[in-house]
Design a protein around this motif. Structure first.
Motif, PDB file in Angstrom:
ATOM      1  N   ASP A   1       7.677   7.088   3.885  1.00  0.00           N
ATOM      2  CA  ASP A   1       8.268   8.386   4.219  1.00  0.00           C
ATOM      3  C   ASP A   1       7.717   9.409   3.242  1.00  0.00           C
ATOM      4  OD1 ASP A   1       9.928  10.610   4.651  1.00  0.00           O
ATOM      5  OD2 ASP A   1      11.597   9.726   3.518  1.00  0.00           O
ATOM      6  N   VAL A   2       6.934  10.358   3.744  1.00  0.00           N
ATOM      7  CA  VAL A   2       6.302  11.363   2.889  1.00  0.00           C
ATOM      8  C   VAL A   2       7.186  12.603   2.827  1.00  0.00           C
ATOM      9  CG1 VAL A   2       4.243  12.769   2.494  1.00  0.00           C
ATOM     10  CG2 VAL A   2       4.031  10.499   3.558  1.00  0.00           C
ATOM     11  N   GLY A   3       7.718  12.889   1.657  1.00  0.00           N
ATOM     12  CA  GLY A   3       8.543  14.077   1.468  1.00  0.00           C
ATOM     13  C   GLY A   3       7.829  15.137   0.661  1.00  0.00           C
ATOM     14  N   GLY A   4       8.449  16.293   0.556  1.00  0.00           N
ATOM     15  CA  GLY A   4       7.832  17.392  -0.174  1.00  0.00           C
ATOM     16  C   GLY A   4       7.737  17.153  -1.670  1.00  0.00           C
ATOM     17  N   THR A   5       8.663  16.363  -2.219  1.00  0.00           N
ATOM     18  CA  THR A   5       8.637  16.087  -3.663  1.00  0.00           C
ATOM     19  C   THR A   5       8.378  14.623  -3.978  1.00  0.00           C
ATOM     20  OG1 THR A   5      11.049  15.861  -3.655  1.00  0.00           O
ATOM     21  CG2 THR A   5      10.157  17.999  -4.265  1.00  0.00           C
ATOM     22  N   ALA A   6       8.724  13.720  -3.062  1.00  0.00           N
ATOM     23  CA  ALA A   6       8.533  12.291  -3.318  1.00  0.00           C
ATOM     24  C   ALA A   6       8.173  11.563  -2.040  1.00  0.00           C
ATOM     25  CB  ALA A   6       9.798  11.685  -3.926  1.00  0.00           C
ATOM     26  N   MET A   7       7.464  10.459  -2.211  1.00  0.00           N
ATOM     27  CA  MET A   7       7.160   9.553  -1.113  1.00  0.00           C
ATOM     28  C   MET A   7       7.941   8.268  -1.348  1.00  0.00           C
ATOM     29  SD  MET A   7       3.034  10.072  -0.584  1.00  0.00           S
ATOM     30  CE  MET A   7       2.617   9.466  -2.210  1.00  0.00           C
ATOM     31  N   LYS A   8       8.670   7.823  -0.320  1.00  0.00           N
ATOM     32  CA  LYS A   8       9.473   6.611  -0.425  1.00  0.00           C
ATOM     33  C   LYS A   8       8.854   5.549   0.470  1.00  0.00           C
ATOM     34  CE  LYS A   8      13.544   9.583  -0.654  1.00  0.00           C
ATOM     35  NZ  LYS A   8      12.927  10.742   0.039  1.00  0.00           N
ATOM     36  N   GLY A   9       8.613   4.381  -0.100  1.00  0.00           N
ATOM     37  CA  GLY A   9       8.014   3.299   0.652  1.00  0.00           C
ATOM     38  C   GLY A   9       8.891   2.069   0.657  1.00  0.00           C
ATOM     39  N   ALA A  10       8.650   1.181   1.625  1.00  0.00           N
ATOM     40  CA  ALA A  10       9.409  -0.060   1.709  1.00  0.00           C
ATOM     41  C   ALA A  10       8.547  -1.152   2.306  1.00  0.00           C
ATOM     42  CB  ALA A  10      10.671   0.122   2.551  1.00  0.00           C
ATOM     43  N   VAL A  11       8.795  -2.367   1.855  1.00  0.00           N
ATOM     44  CA  VAL A  11       8.290  -3.567   2.509  1.00  0.00           C
ATOM     45  C   VAL A  11       9.451  -4.143   3.296  1.00  0.00           C
ATOM     46  CG1 VAL A  11       7.371  -5.891   2.167  1.00  0.00           C
ATOM     47  CG2 VAL A  11       6.618  -4.008   0.684  1.00  0.00           C
ATOM     48  N   LEU A  12       9.219  -4.452   4.575  1.00  0.00           N
ATOM     49  CA  LEU A  12      10.301  -4.912   5.433  1.00  0.00           C
ATOM     50  C   LEU A  12       9.963  -6.245   6.085  1.00  0.00           C
ATOM     51  CD1 LEU A  12       9.855  -1.529   6.298  1.00  0.00           C
ATOM     52  CD2 LEU A  12      12.254  -2.009   6.729  1.00  0.00           C
ATOM     53  N   SER A  13      10.981  -7.054   6.234  1.00  0.00           N
ATOM     54  CA  SER A  13      10.902  -8.259   7.043  1.00  0.00           C
ATOM     55  C   SER A  13      11.829  -8.042   8.224  1.00  0.00           C
ATOM     56  CB  SER A  13      11.343  -9.485   6.242  1.00  0.00           C
ATOM     57  OG  SER A  13      11.393 -10.623   7.083  1.00  0.00           O
ATOM     58  N   GLY A  14      11.257  -7.817   9.395  1.00  0.00           N
ATOM     59  CA  GLY A  14      12.066  -7.377  10.525  1.00  0.00           C
ATOM     60  C   GLY A  14      12.653  -6.014  10.205  1.00  0.00           C
ATOM     61  N   SER A  15      13.969  -5.890  10.289  1.00  0.00           N
ATOM     62  CA  SER A  15      14.623  -4.615   9.958  1.00  0.00           C
ATOM     63  C   SER A  15      15.205  -4.608   8.555  1.00  0.00           C
ATOM     64  CB  SER A  15      15.748  -4.335  10.967  1.00  0.00           C
ATOM     65  OG  SER A  15      16.727  -5.355  10.917  1.00  0.00           O
ATOM     66  N   GLU A  16      14.972  -5.691   7.797  1.00  0.00           N
ATOM     67  CA  GLU A  16      15.544  -5.798   6.461  1.00  0.00           C
ATOM     68  C   GLU A  16      14.537  -5.356   5.406  1.00  0.00           C
ATOM     69  OE1 GLU A  16      18.047  -9.208   4.296  1.00  0.00           O
ATOM     70  OE2 GLU A  16      15.940  -9.733   4.575  1.00  0.00           O
ATOM     71  N   ALA A  17      14.947  -4.447   4.540  1.00  0.00           N
ATOM     72  CA  ALA A  17      14.087  -3.992   3.452  1.00  0.00           C
ATOM     73  C   ALA A  17      14.087  -5.029   2.339  1.00  0.00           C
ATOM     74  CB  ALA A  17      14.575  -2.654   2.927  1.00  0.00           C
ATOM     75  N   ILE A  18      12.907  -5.494   1.975  1.00  0.00           N
ATOM     76  CA  ILE A  18      12.754  -6.445   0.882  1.00  0.00           C
ATOM     77  C   ILE A  18      12.621  -5.720  -0.445  1.00  0.00           C
ATOM     78  CG2 ILE A  18      11.239  -8.239  -0.059  1.00  0.00           C
ATOM     79  CD1 ILE A  18      10.468  -8.895   2.832  1.00  0.00           C
ATOM     80  N   SER A  19      11.892  -4.627  -0.438  1.00  0.00           N
ATOM     81  CA  SER A  19      11.730  -3.847  -1.677  1.00  0.00           C
ATOM     82  C   SER A  19      11.463  -2.397  -1.326  1.00  0.00           C
ATOM     83  CB  SER A  19      10.581  -4.409  -2.531  1.00  0.00           C
ATOM     84  OG  SER A  19       9.340  -4.299  -1.845  1.00  0.00           O
ATOM     85  N   TYR A  20      11.813  -1.533  -2.257  1.00  0.00           N
ATOM     86  CA  TYR A  20      11.560  -0.098  -2.131  1.00  0.00           C
ATOM     87  C   TYR A  20      10.630   0.346  -3.251  1.00  0.00           C
ATOM     88  CZ  TYR A  20      15.343   0.478   1.263  1.00  0.00           C
ATOM     89  OH  TYR A  20      16.142   0.403   2.379  1.00  0.00           O
ATOM     90  N   HIS A  21       9.853   1.384  -2.955  1.00  0.00           N
ATOM     91  CA  HIS A  21       8.896   1.901  -3.929  1.00  0.00           C
ATOM     92  C   HIS A  21       8.856   3.421  -3.790  1.00  0.00           C
ATOM     93  CE1 HIS A  21       7.430  -2.277  -4.339  1.00  0.00           C
ATOM     94  NE2 HIS A  21       7.736  -2.327  -3.051  1.00  0.00           N
ATOM     95  N   ARG A  22       8.474   4.086  -4.846  1.00  0.00           N
ATOM     96  CA  ARG A  22       8.549   5.552  -4.847  1.00  0.00           C
ATOM     97  C   ARG A  22       7.400   6.141  -5.659  1.00  0.00           C
ATOM     98  NH1 ARG A  22      13.624   8.611  -4.062  1.00  0.00           N
ATOM     99  NH2 ARG A  22      13.267  10.787  -4.594  1.00  0.00           N
ATOM    100  N   TRP A  23       6.862   7.249  -5.163  1.00  0.00           N
ATOM    101  CA  TRP A  23       5.789   7.961  -5.849  1.00  0.00           C
ATOM    102  C   TRP A  23       6.040   9.474  -5.738  1.00  0.00           C
ATOM    103  CZ3 TRP A  23       5.391   4.427  -1.998  1.00  0.00           C
ATOM    104  CH2 TRP A  23       4.811   3.196  -2.291  1.00  0.00           C
ATOM    105  N   PRO A  24       5.568  10.260  -6.711  1.00  0.00           N
ATOM    106  CA  PRO A  24       5.656  11.720  -6.554  1.00  0.00           C
ATOM    107  C   PRO A  24       4.664  12.203  -5.504  1.00  0.00           C
ATOM    108  CG  PRO A  24       4.435  11.166  -8.539  1.00  0.00           C
ATOM    109  CD  PRO A  24       4.965   9.863  -7.989  1.00  0.00           C
ATOM    110  N   THR A  25       5.021  13.267  -4.812  1.00  0.00           N
ATOM    111  CA  THR A  25       4.111  13.894  -3.854  1.00  0.00           C
ATOM    112  C   THR A  25       3.347  15.007  -4.584  1.00  0.00           C
ATOM    113  OG1 THR A  25       5.658  13.473  -2.047  1.00  0.00           O
ATOM    114  CG2 THR A  25       3.939  15.110  -1.665  1.00  0.00           C
ATOM    115  N   PRO A  26       2.035  14.890  -4.719  1.00  0.00           N
ATOM    116  CA  PRO A  26       1.275  15.862  -5.527  1.00  0.00           C
ATOM    117  C   PRO A  26       0.943  17.141  -4.762  1.00  0.00           C
ATOM    118  CG  PRO A  26      -0.207  14.196  -4.697  1.00  0.00           C
ATOM    119  CD  PRO A  26       1.173  13.805  -4.214  1.00  0.00           C
ATOM    120  N   ARG A  27       1.966  17.792  -4.213  1.00  0.00           N
ATOM    121  CA  ARG A  27       1.689  18.945  -3.354  1.00  0.00           C
ATOM    122  C   ARG A  27       1.127  20.126  -4.133  1.00  0.00           C
ATOM    123  NH1 ARG A  27       7.493  21.578  -1.557  1.00  0.00           N
ATOM    124  NH2 ARG A  27       8.396  21.798  -3.627  1.00  0.00           N
TER     125      ARG A  27
END
Length: 321
Positions: free
Chosen positions: A34-60
């Motif tokens: 998910d790319v946002g204006g200030t941060a990008m949120k990522g996830a690894v999923l197995s089916g509909s279940e999130a296994i892990s979340y990850h986050r990065w700044p958006t270098p706008r």
């Protein structure tokens, strides 16, 4: 990394490039961003279940090309955490053409006509599910969250902007120009960043609530939270600014209810953290405005700021089919 939803998702599992995920088959694995204006949120999923979340700044601040490169880098990192992943979900803000896989325009990021599906699929060799961040958040809330089991739903996150994901008789309204509830004229008389006058976004977003409070008091608060805190402490200006914000939300929702009659309205985004302090005055004003129309149920979103990312995961699964 972001925190997991306490009632739905497991604790993050340590993973890395080439590391197998215990108890997970590769047929189930997807990644979502998910790319946002200030941060990008990522996830690894197995089916509909999130296994892990990850986050990065958006270098706008570095320009739209830098953001596109950051998206590719984040996708690569997510795939490194998900060996054998079969598809990618990607959602972005602004004006989005889901069918061509193109980010047409984003005022906050500044890009125009970025063919994301082509770029990401050619880079990774994987199918890509692509869409608008708010519509994806609504999809997730309807499949996994507060709107599950409801066919006529409006999902409306309120943060730095306001827009809506609309479901009518179980069908998502996917028109790229639809859902811009934040630009309904609620009579504020203020100039909006879009160029129009009187938009809901001029009075009811976090930044606009702070701006109006600061203008009236000479304070320098950031966001709606300190205004709400001061209101609870008895500040009459805070009370007035908050009342105008909630009344304007109700006025915009009344127009929506009259047209599409949702049985449920799910409010998300940063402002939803106010809980009943937000919902109760909006519901009260709606009851006053609506005379014969169906009164909708108002609830806060249950997936928090992970909704759009989880929606991207749903789009990734759809891309497989």
């Amino acid at each position: 990394m972001t925190g997991e939803h306490p009632h739905r998702f497991p604790a993050e599992r340590p993973t890395g490039p080439g590391m197998a995920l215990p108890g997970v088959t590769t047929e189930e694995l997807t990644v979502a961003l998910d790319v946002g204006g200030t941060a990008m949120k990522g996830a690894v999923l197995s089916g509909s279940e999130a296994i892990s979340y990850h986050r990065w700044p958006t270098p706008r601040e570095e320009g739209p090309d830098a953001v596109v490169k950051a998206v590719i880098s984040a996708v690569d990192e997510l795939l490194g955490h998900a060996p054998g992943a079969r598809a990618i979900g990607l959602v972005v803000p602004g004006l989005v053409d889901d069918r061509t896989g193109t980010a047409l325009f984003s005022e906050n990021i500044g890009w125009r006509d970025v063919p994301f599906v082509k770029i990401v699929s050619e880079h990774t060799g994987l199918p890509v599910g692509f869409g608008h961040d708010v519509r994806a958040g609504g999809l997730a809330e309807r499949e996994l969250g507060a709107a599950r089991g409801h066919d006529d739903v409006l999902f409306m996150p309120i943060g730095t902007g306001i827009s809506g994901a609309m479901f009518v008789e179980g069908h998502a309204i996917a028109n790229k120009y639809a859902g811009e509830i934040g630009h309904l004229d609620v009579g504020s008389g203020e100039l909006c960043a879009c160029g129009a006058i009187g938009c809901l976004e001029t009075v009811s977003t976090g930044p606009s609530i702070a701006r109006r409070y600061n203008r009236l008091t000479g304070a320098n608060v950031q966001g709606a939270k300190p205004v709400v805190e001061r209101m609870h402490a008895g500040d009459p200006v805070g009370l007035s600014v908050w009342a105008e914000a909630t009344e304007s939300i109700a006025r915009a929702l009344a127009a929506y209810v009259s047209l599409l009659a949702p049985g449920l309205i799910v409010i998300g985004g940063g402002l939803s953290s106010a809980g009943d302090t937000l919902l109760e005055p909006v519901a009260t004003e709606l009851r006053r405005i609506l005379v014969w129309q169906q009164q909708p149920q108002l609830v806060t979103a249950s997936l928090g700021d992970n909704a759009a990312c989880l929606g991207a995961g749903i789009l990734a699964r759809q891309a497989l089919s």
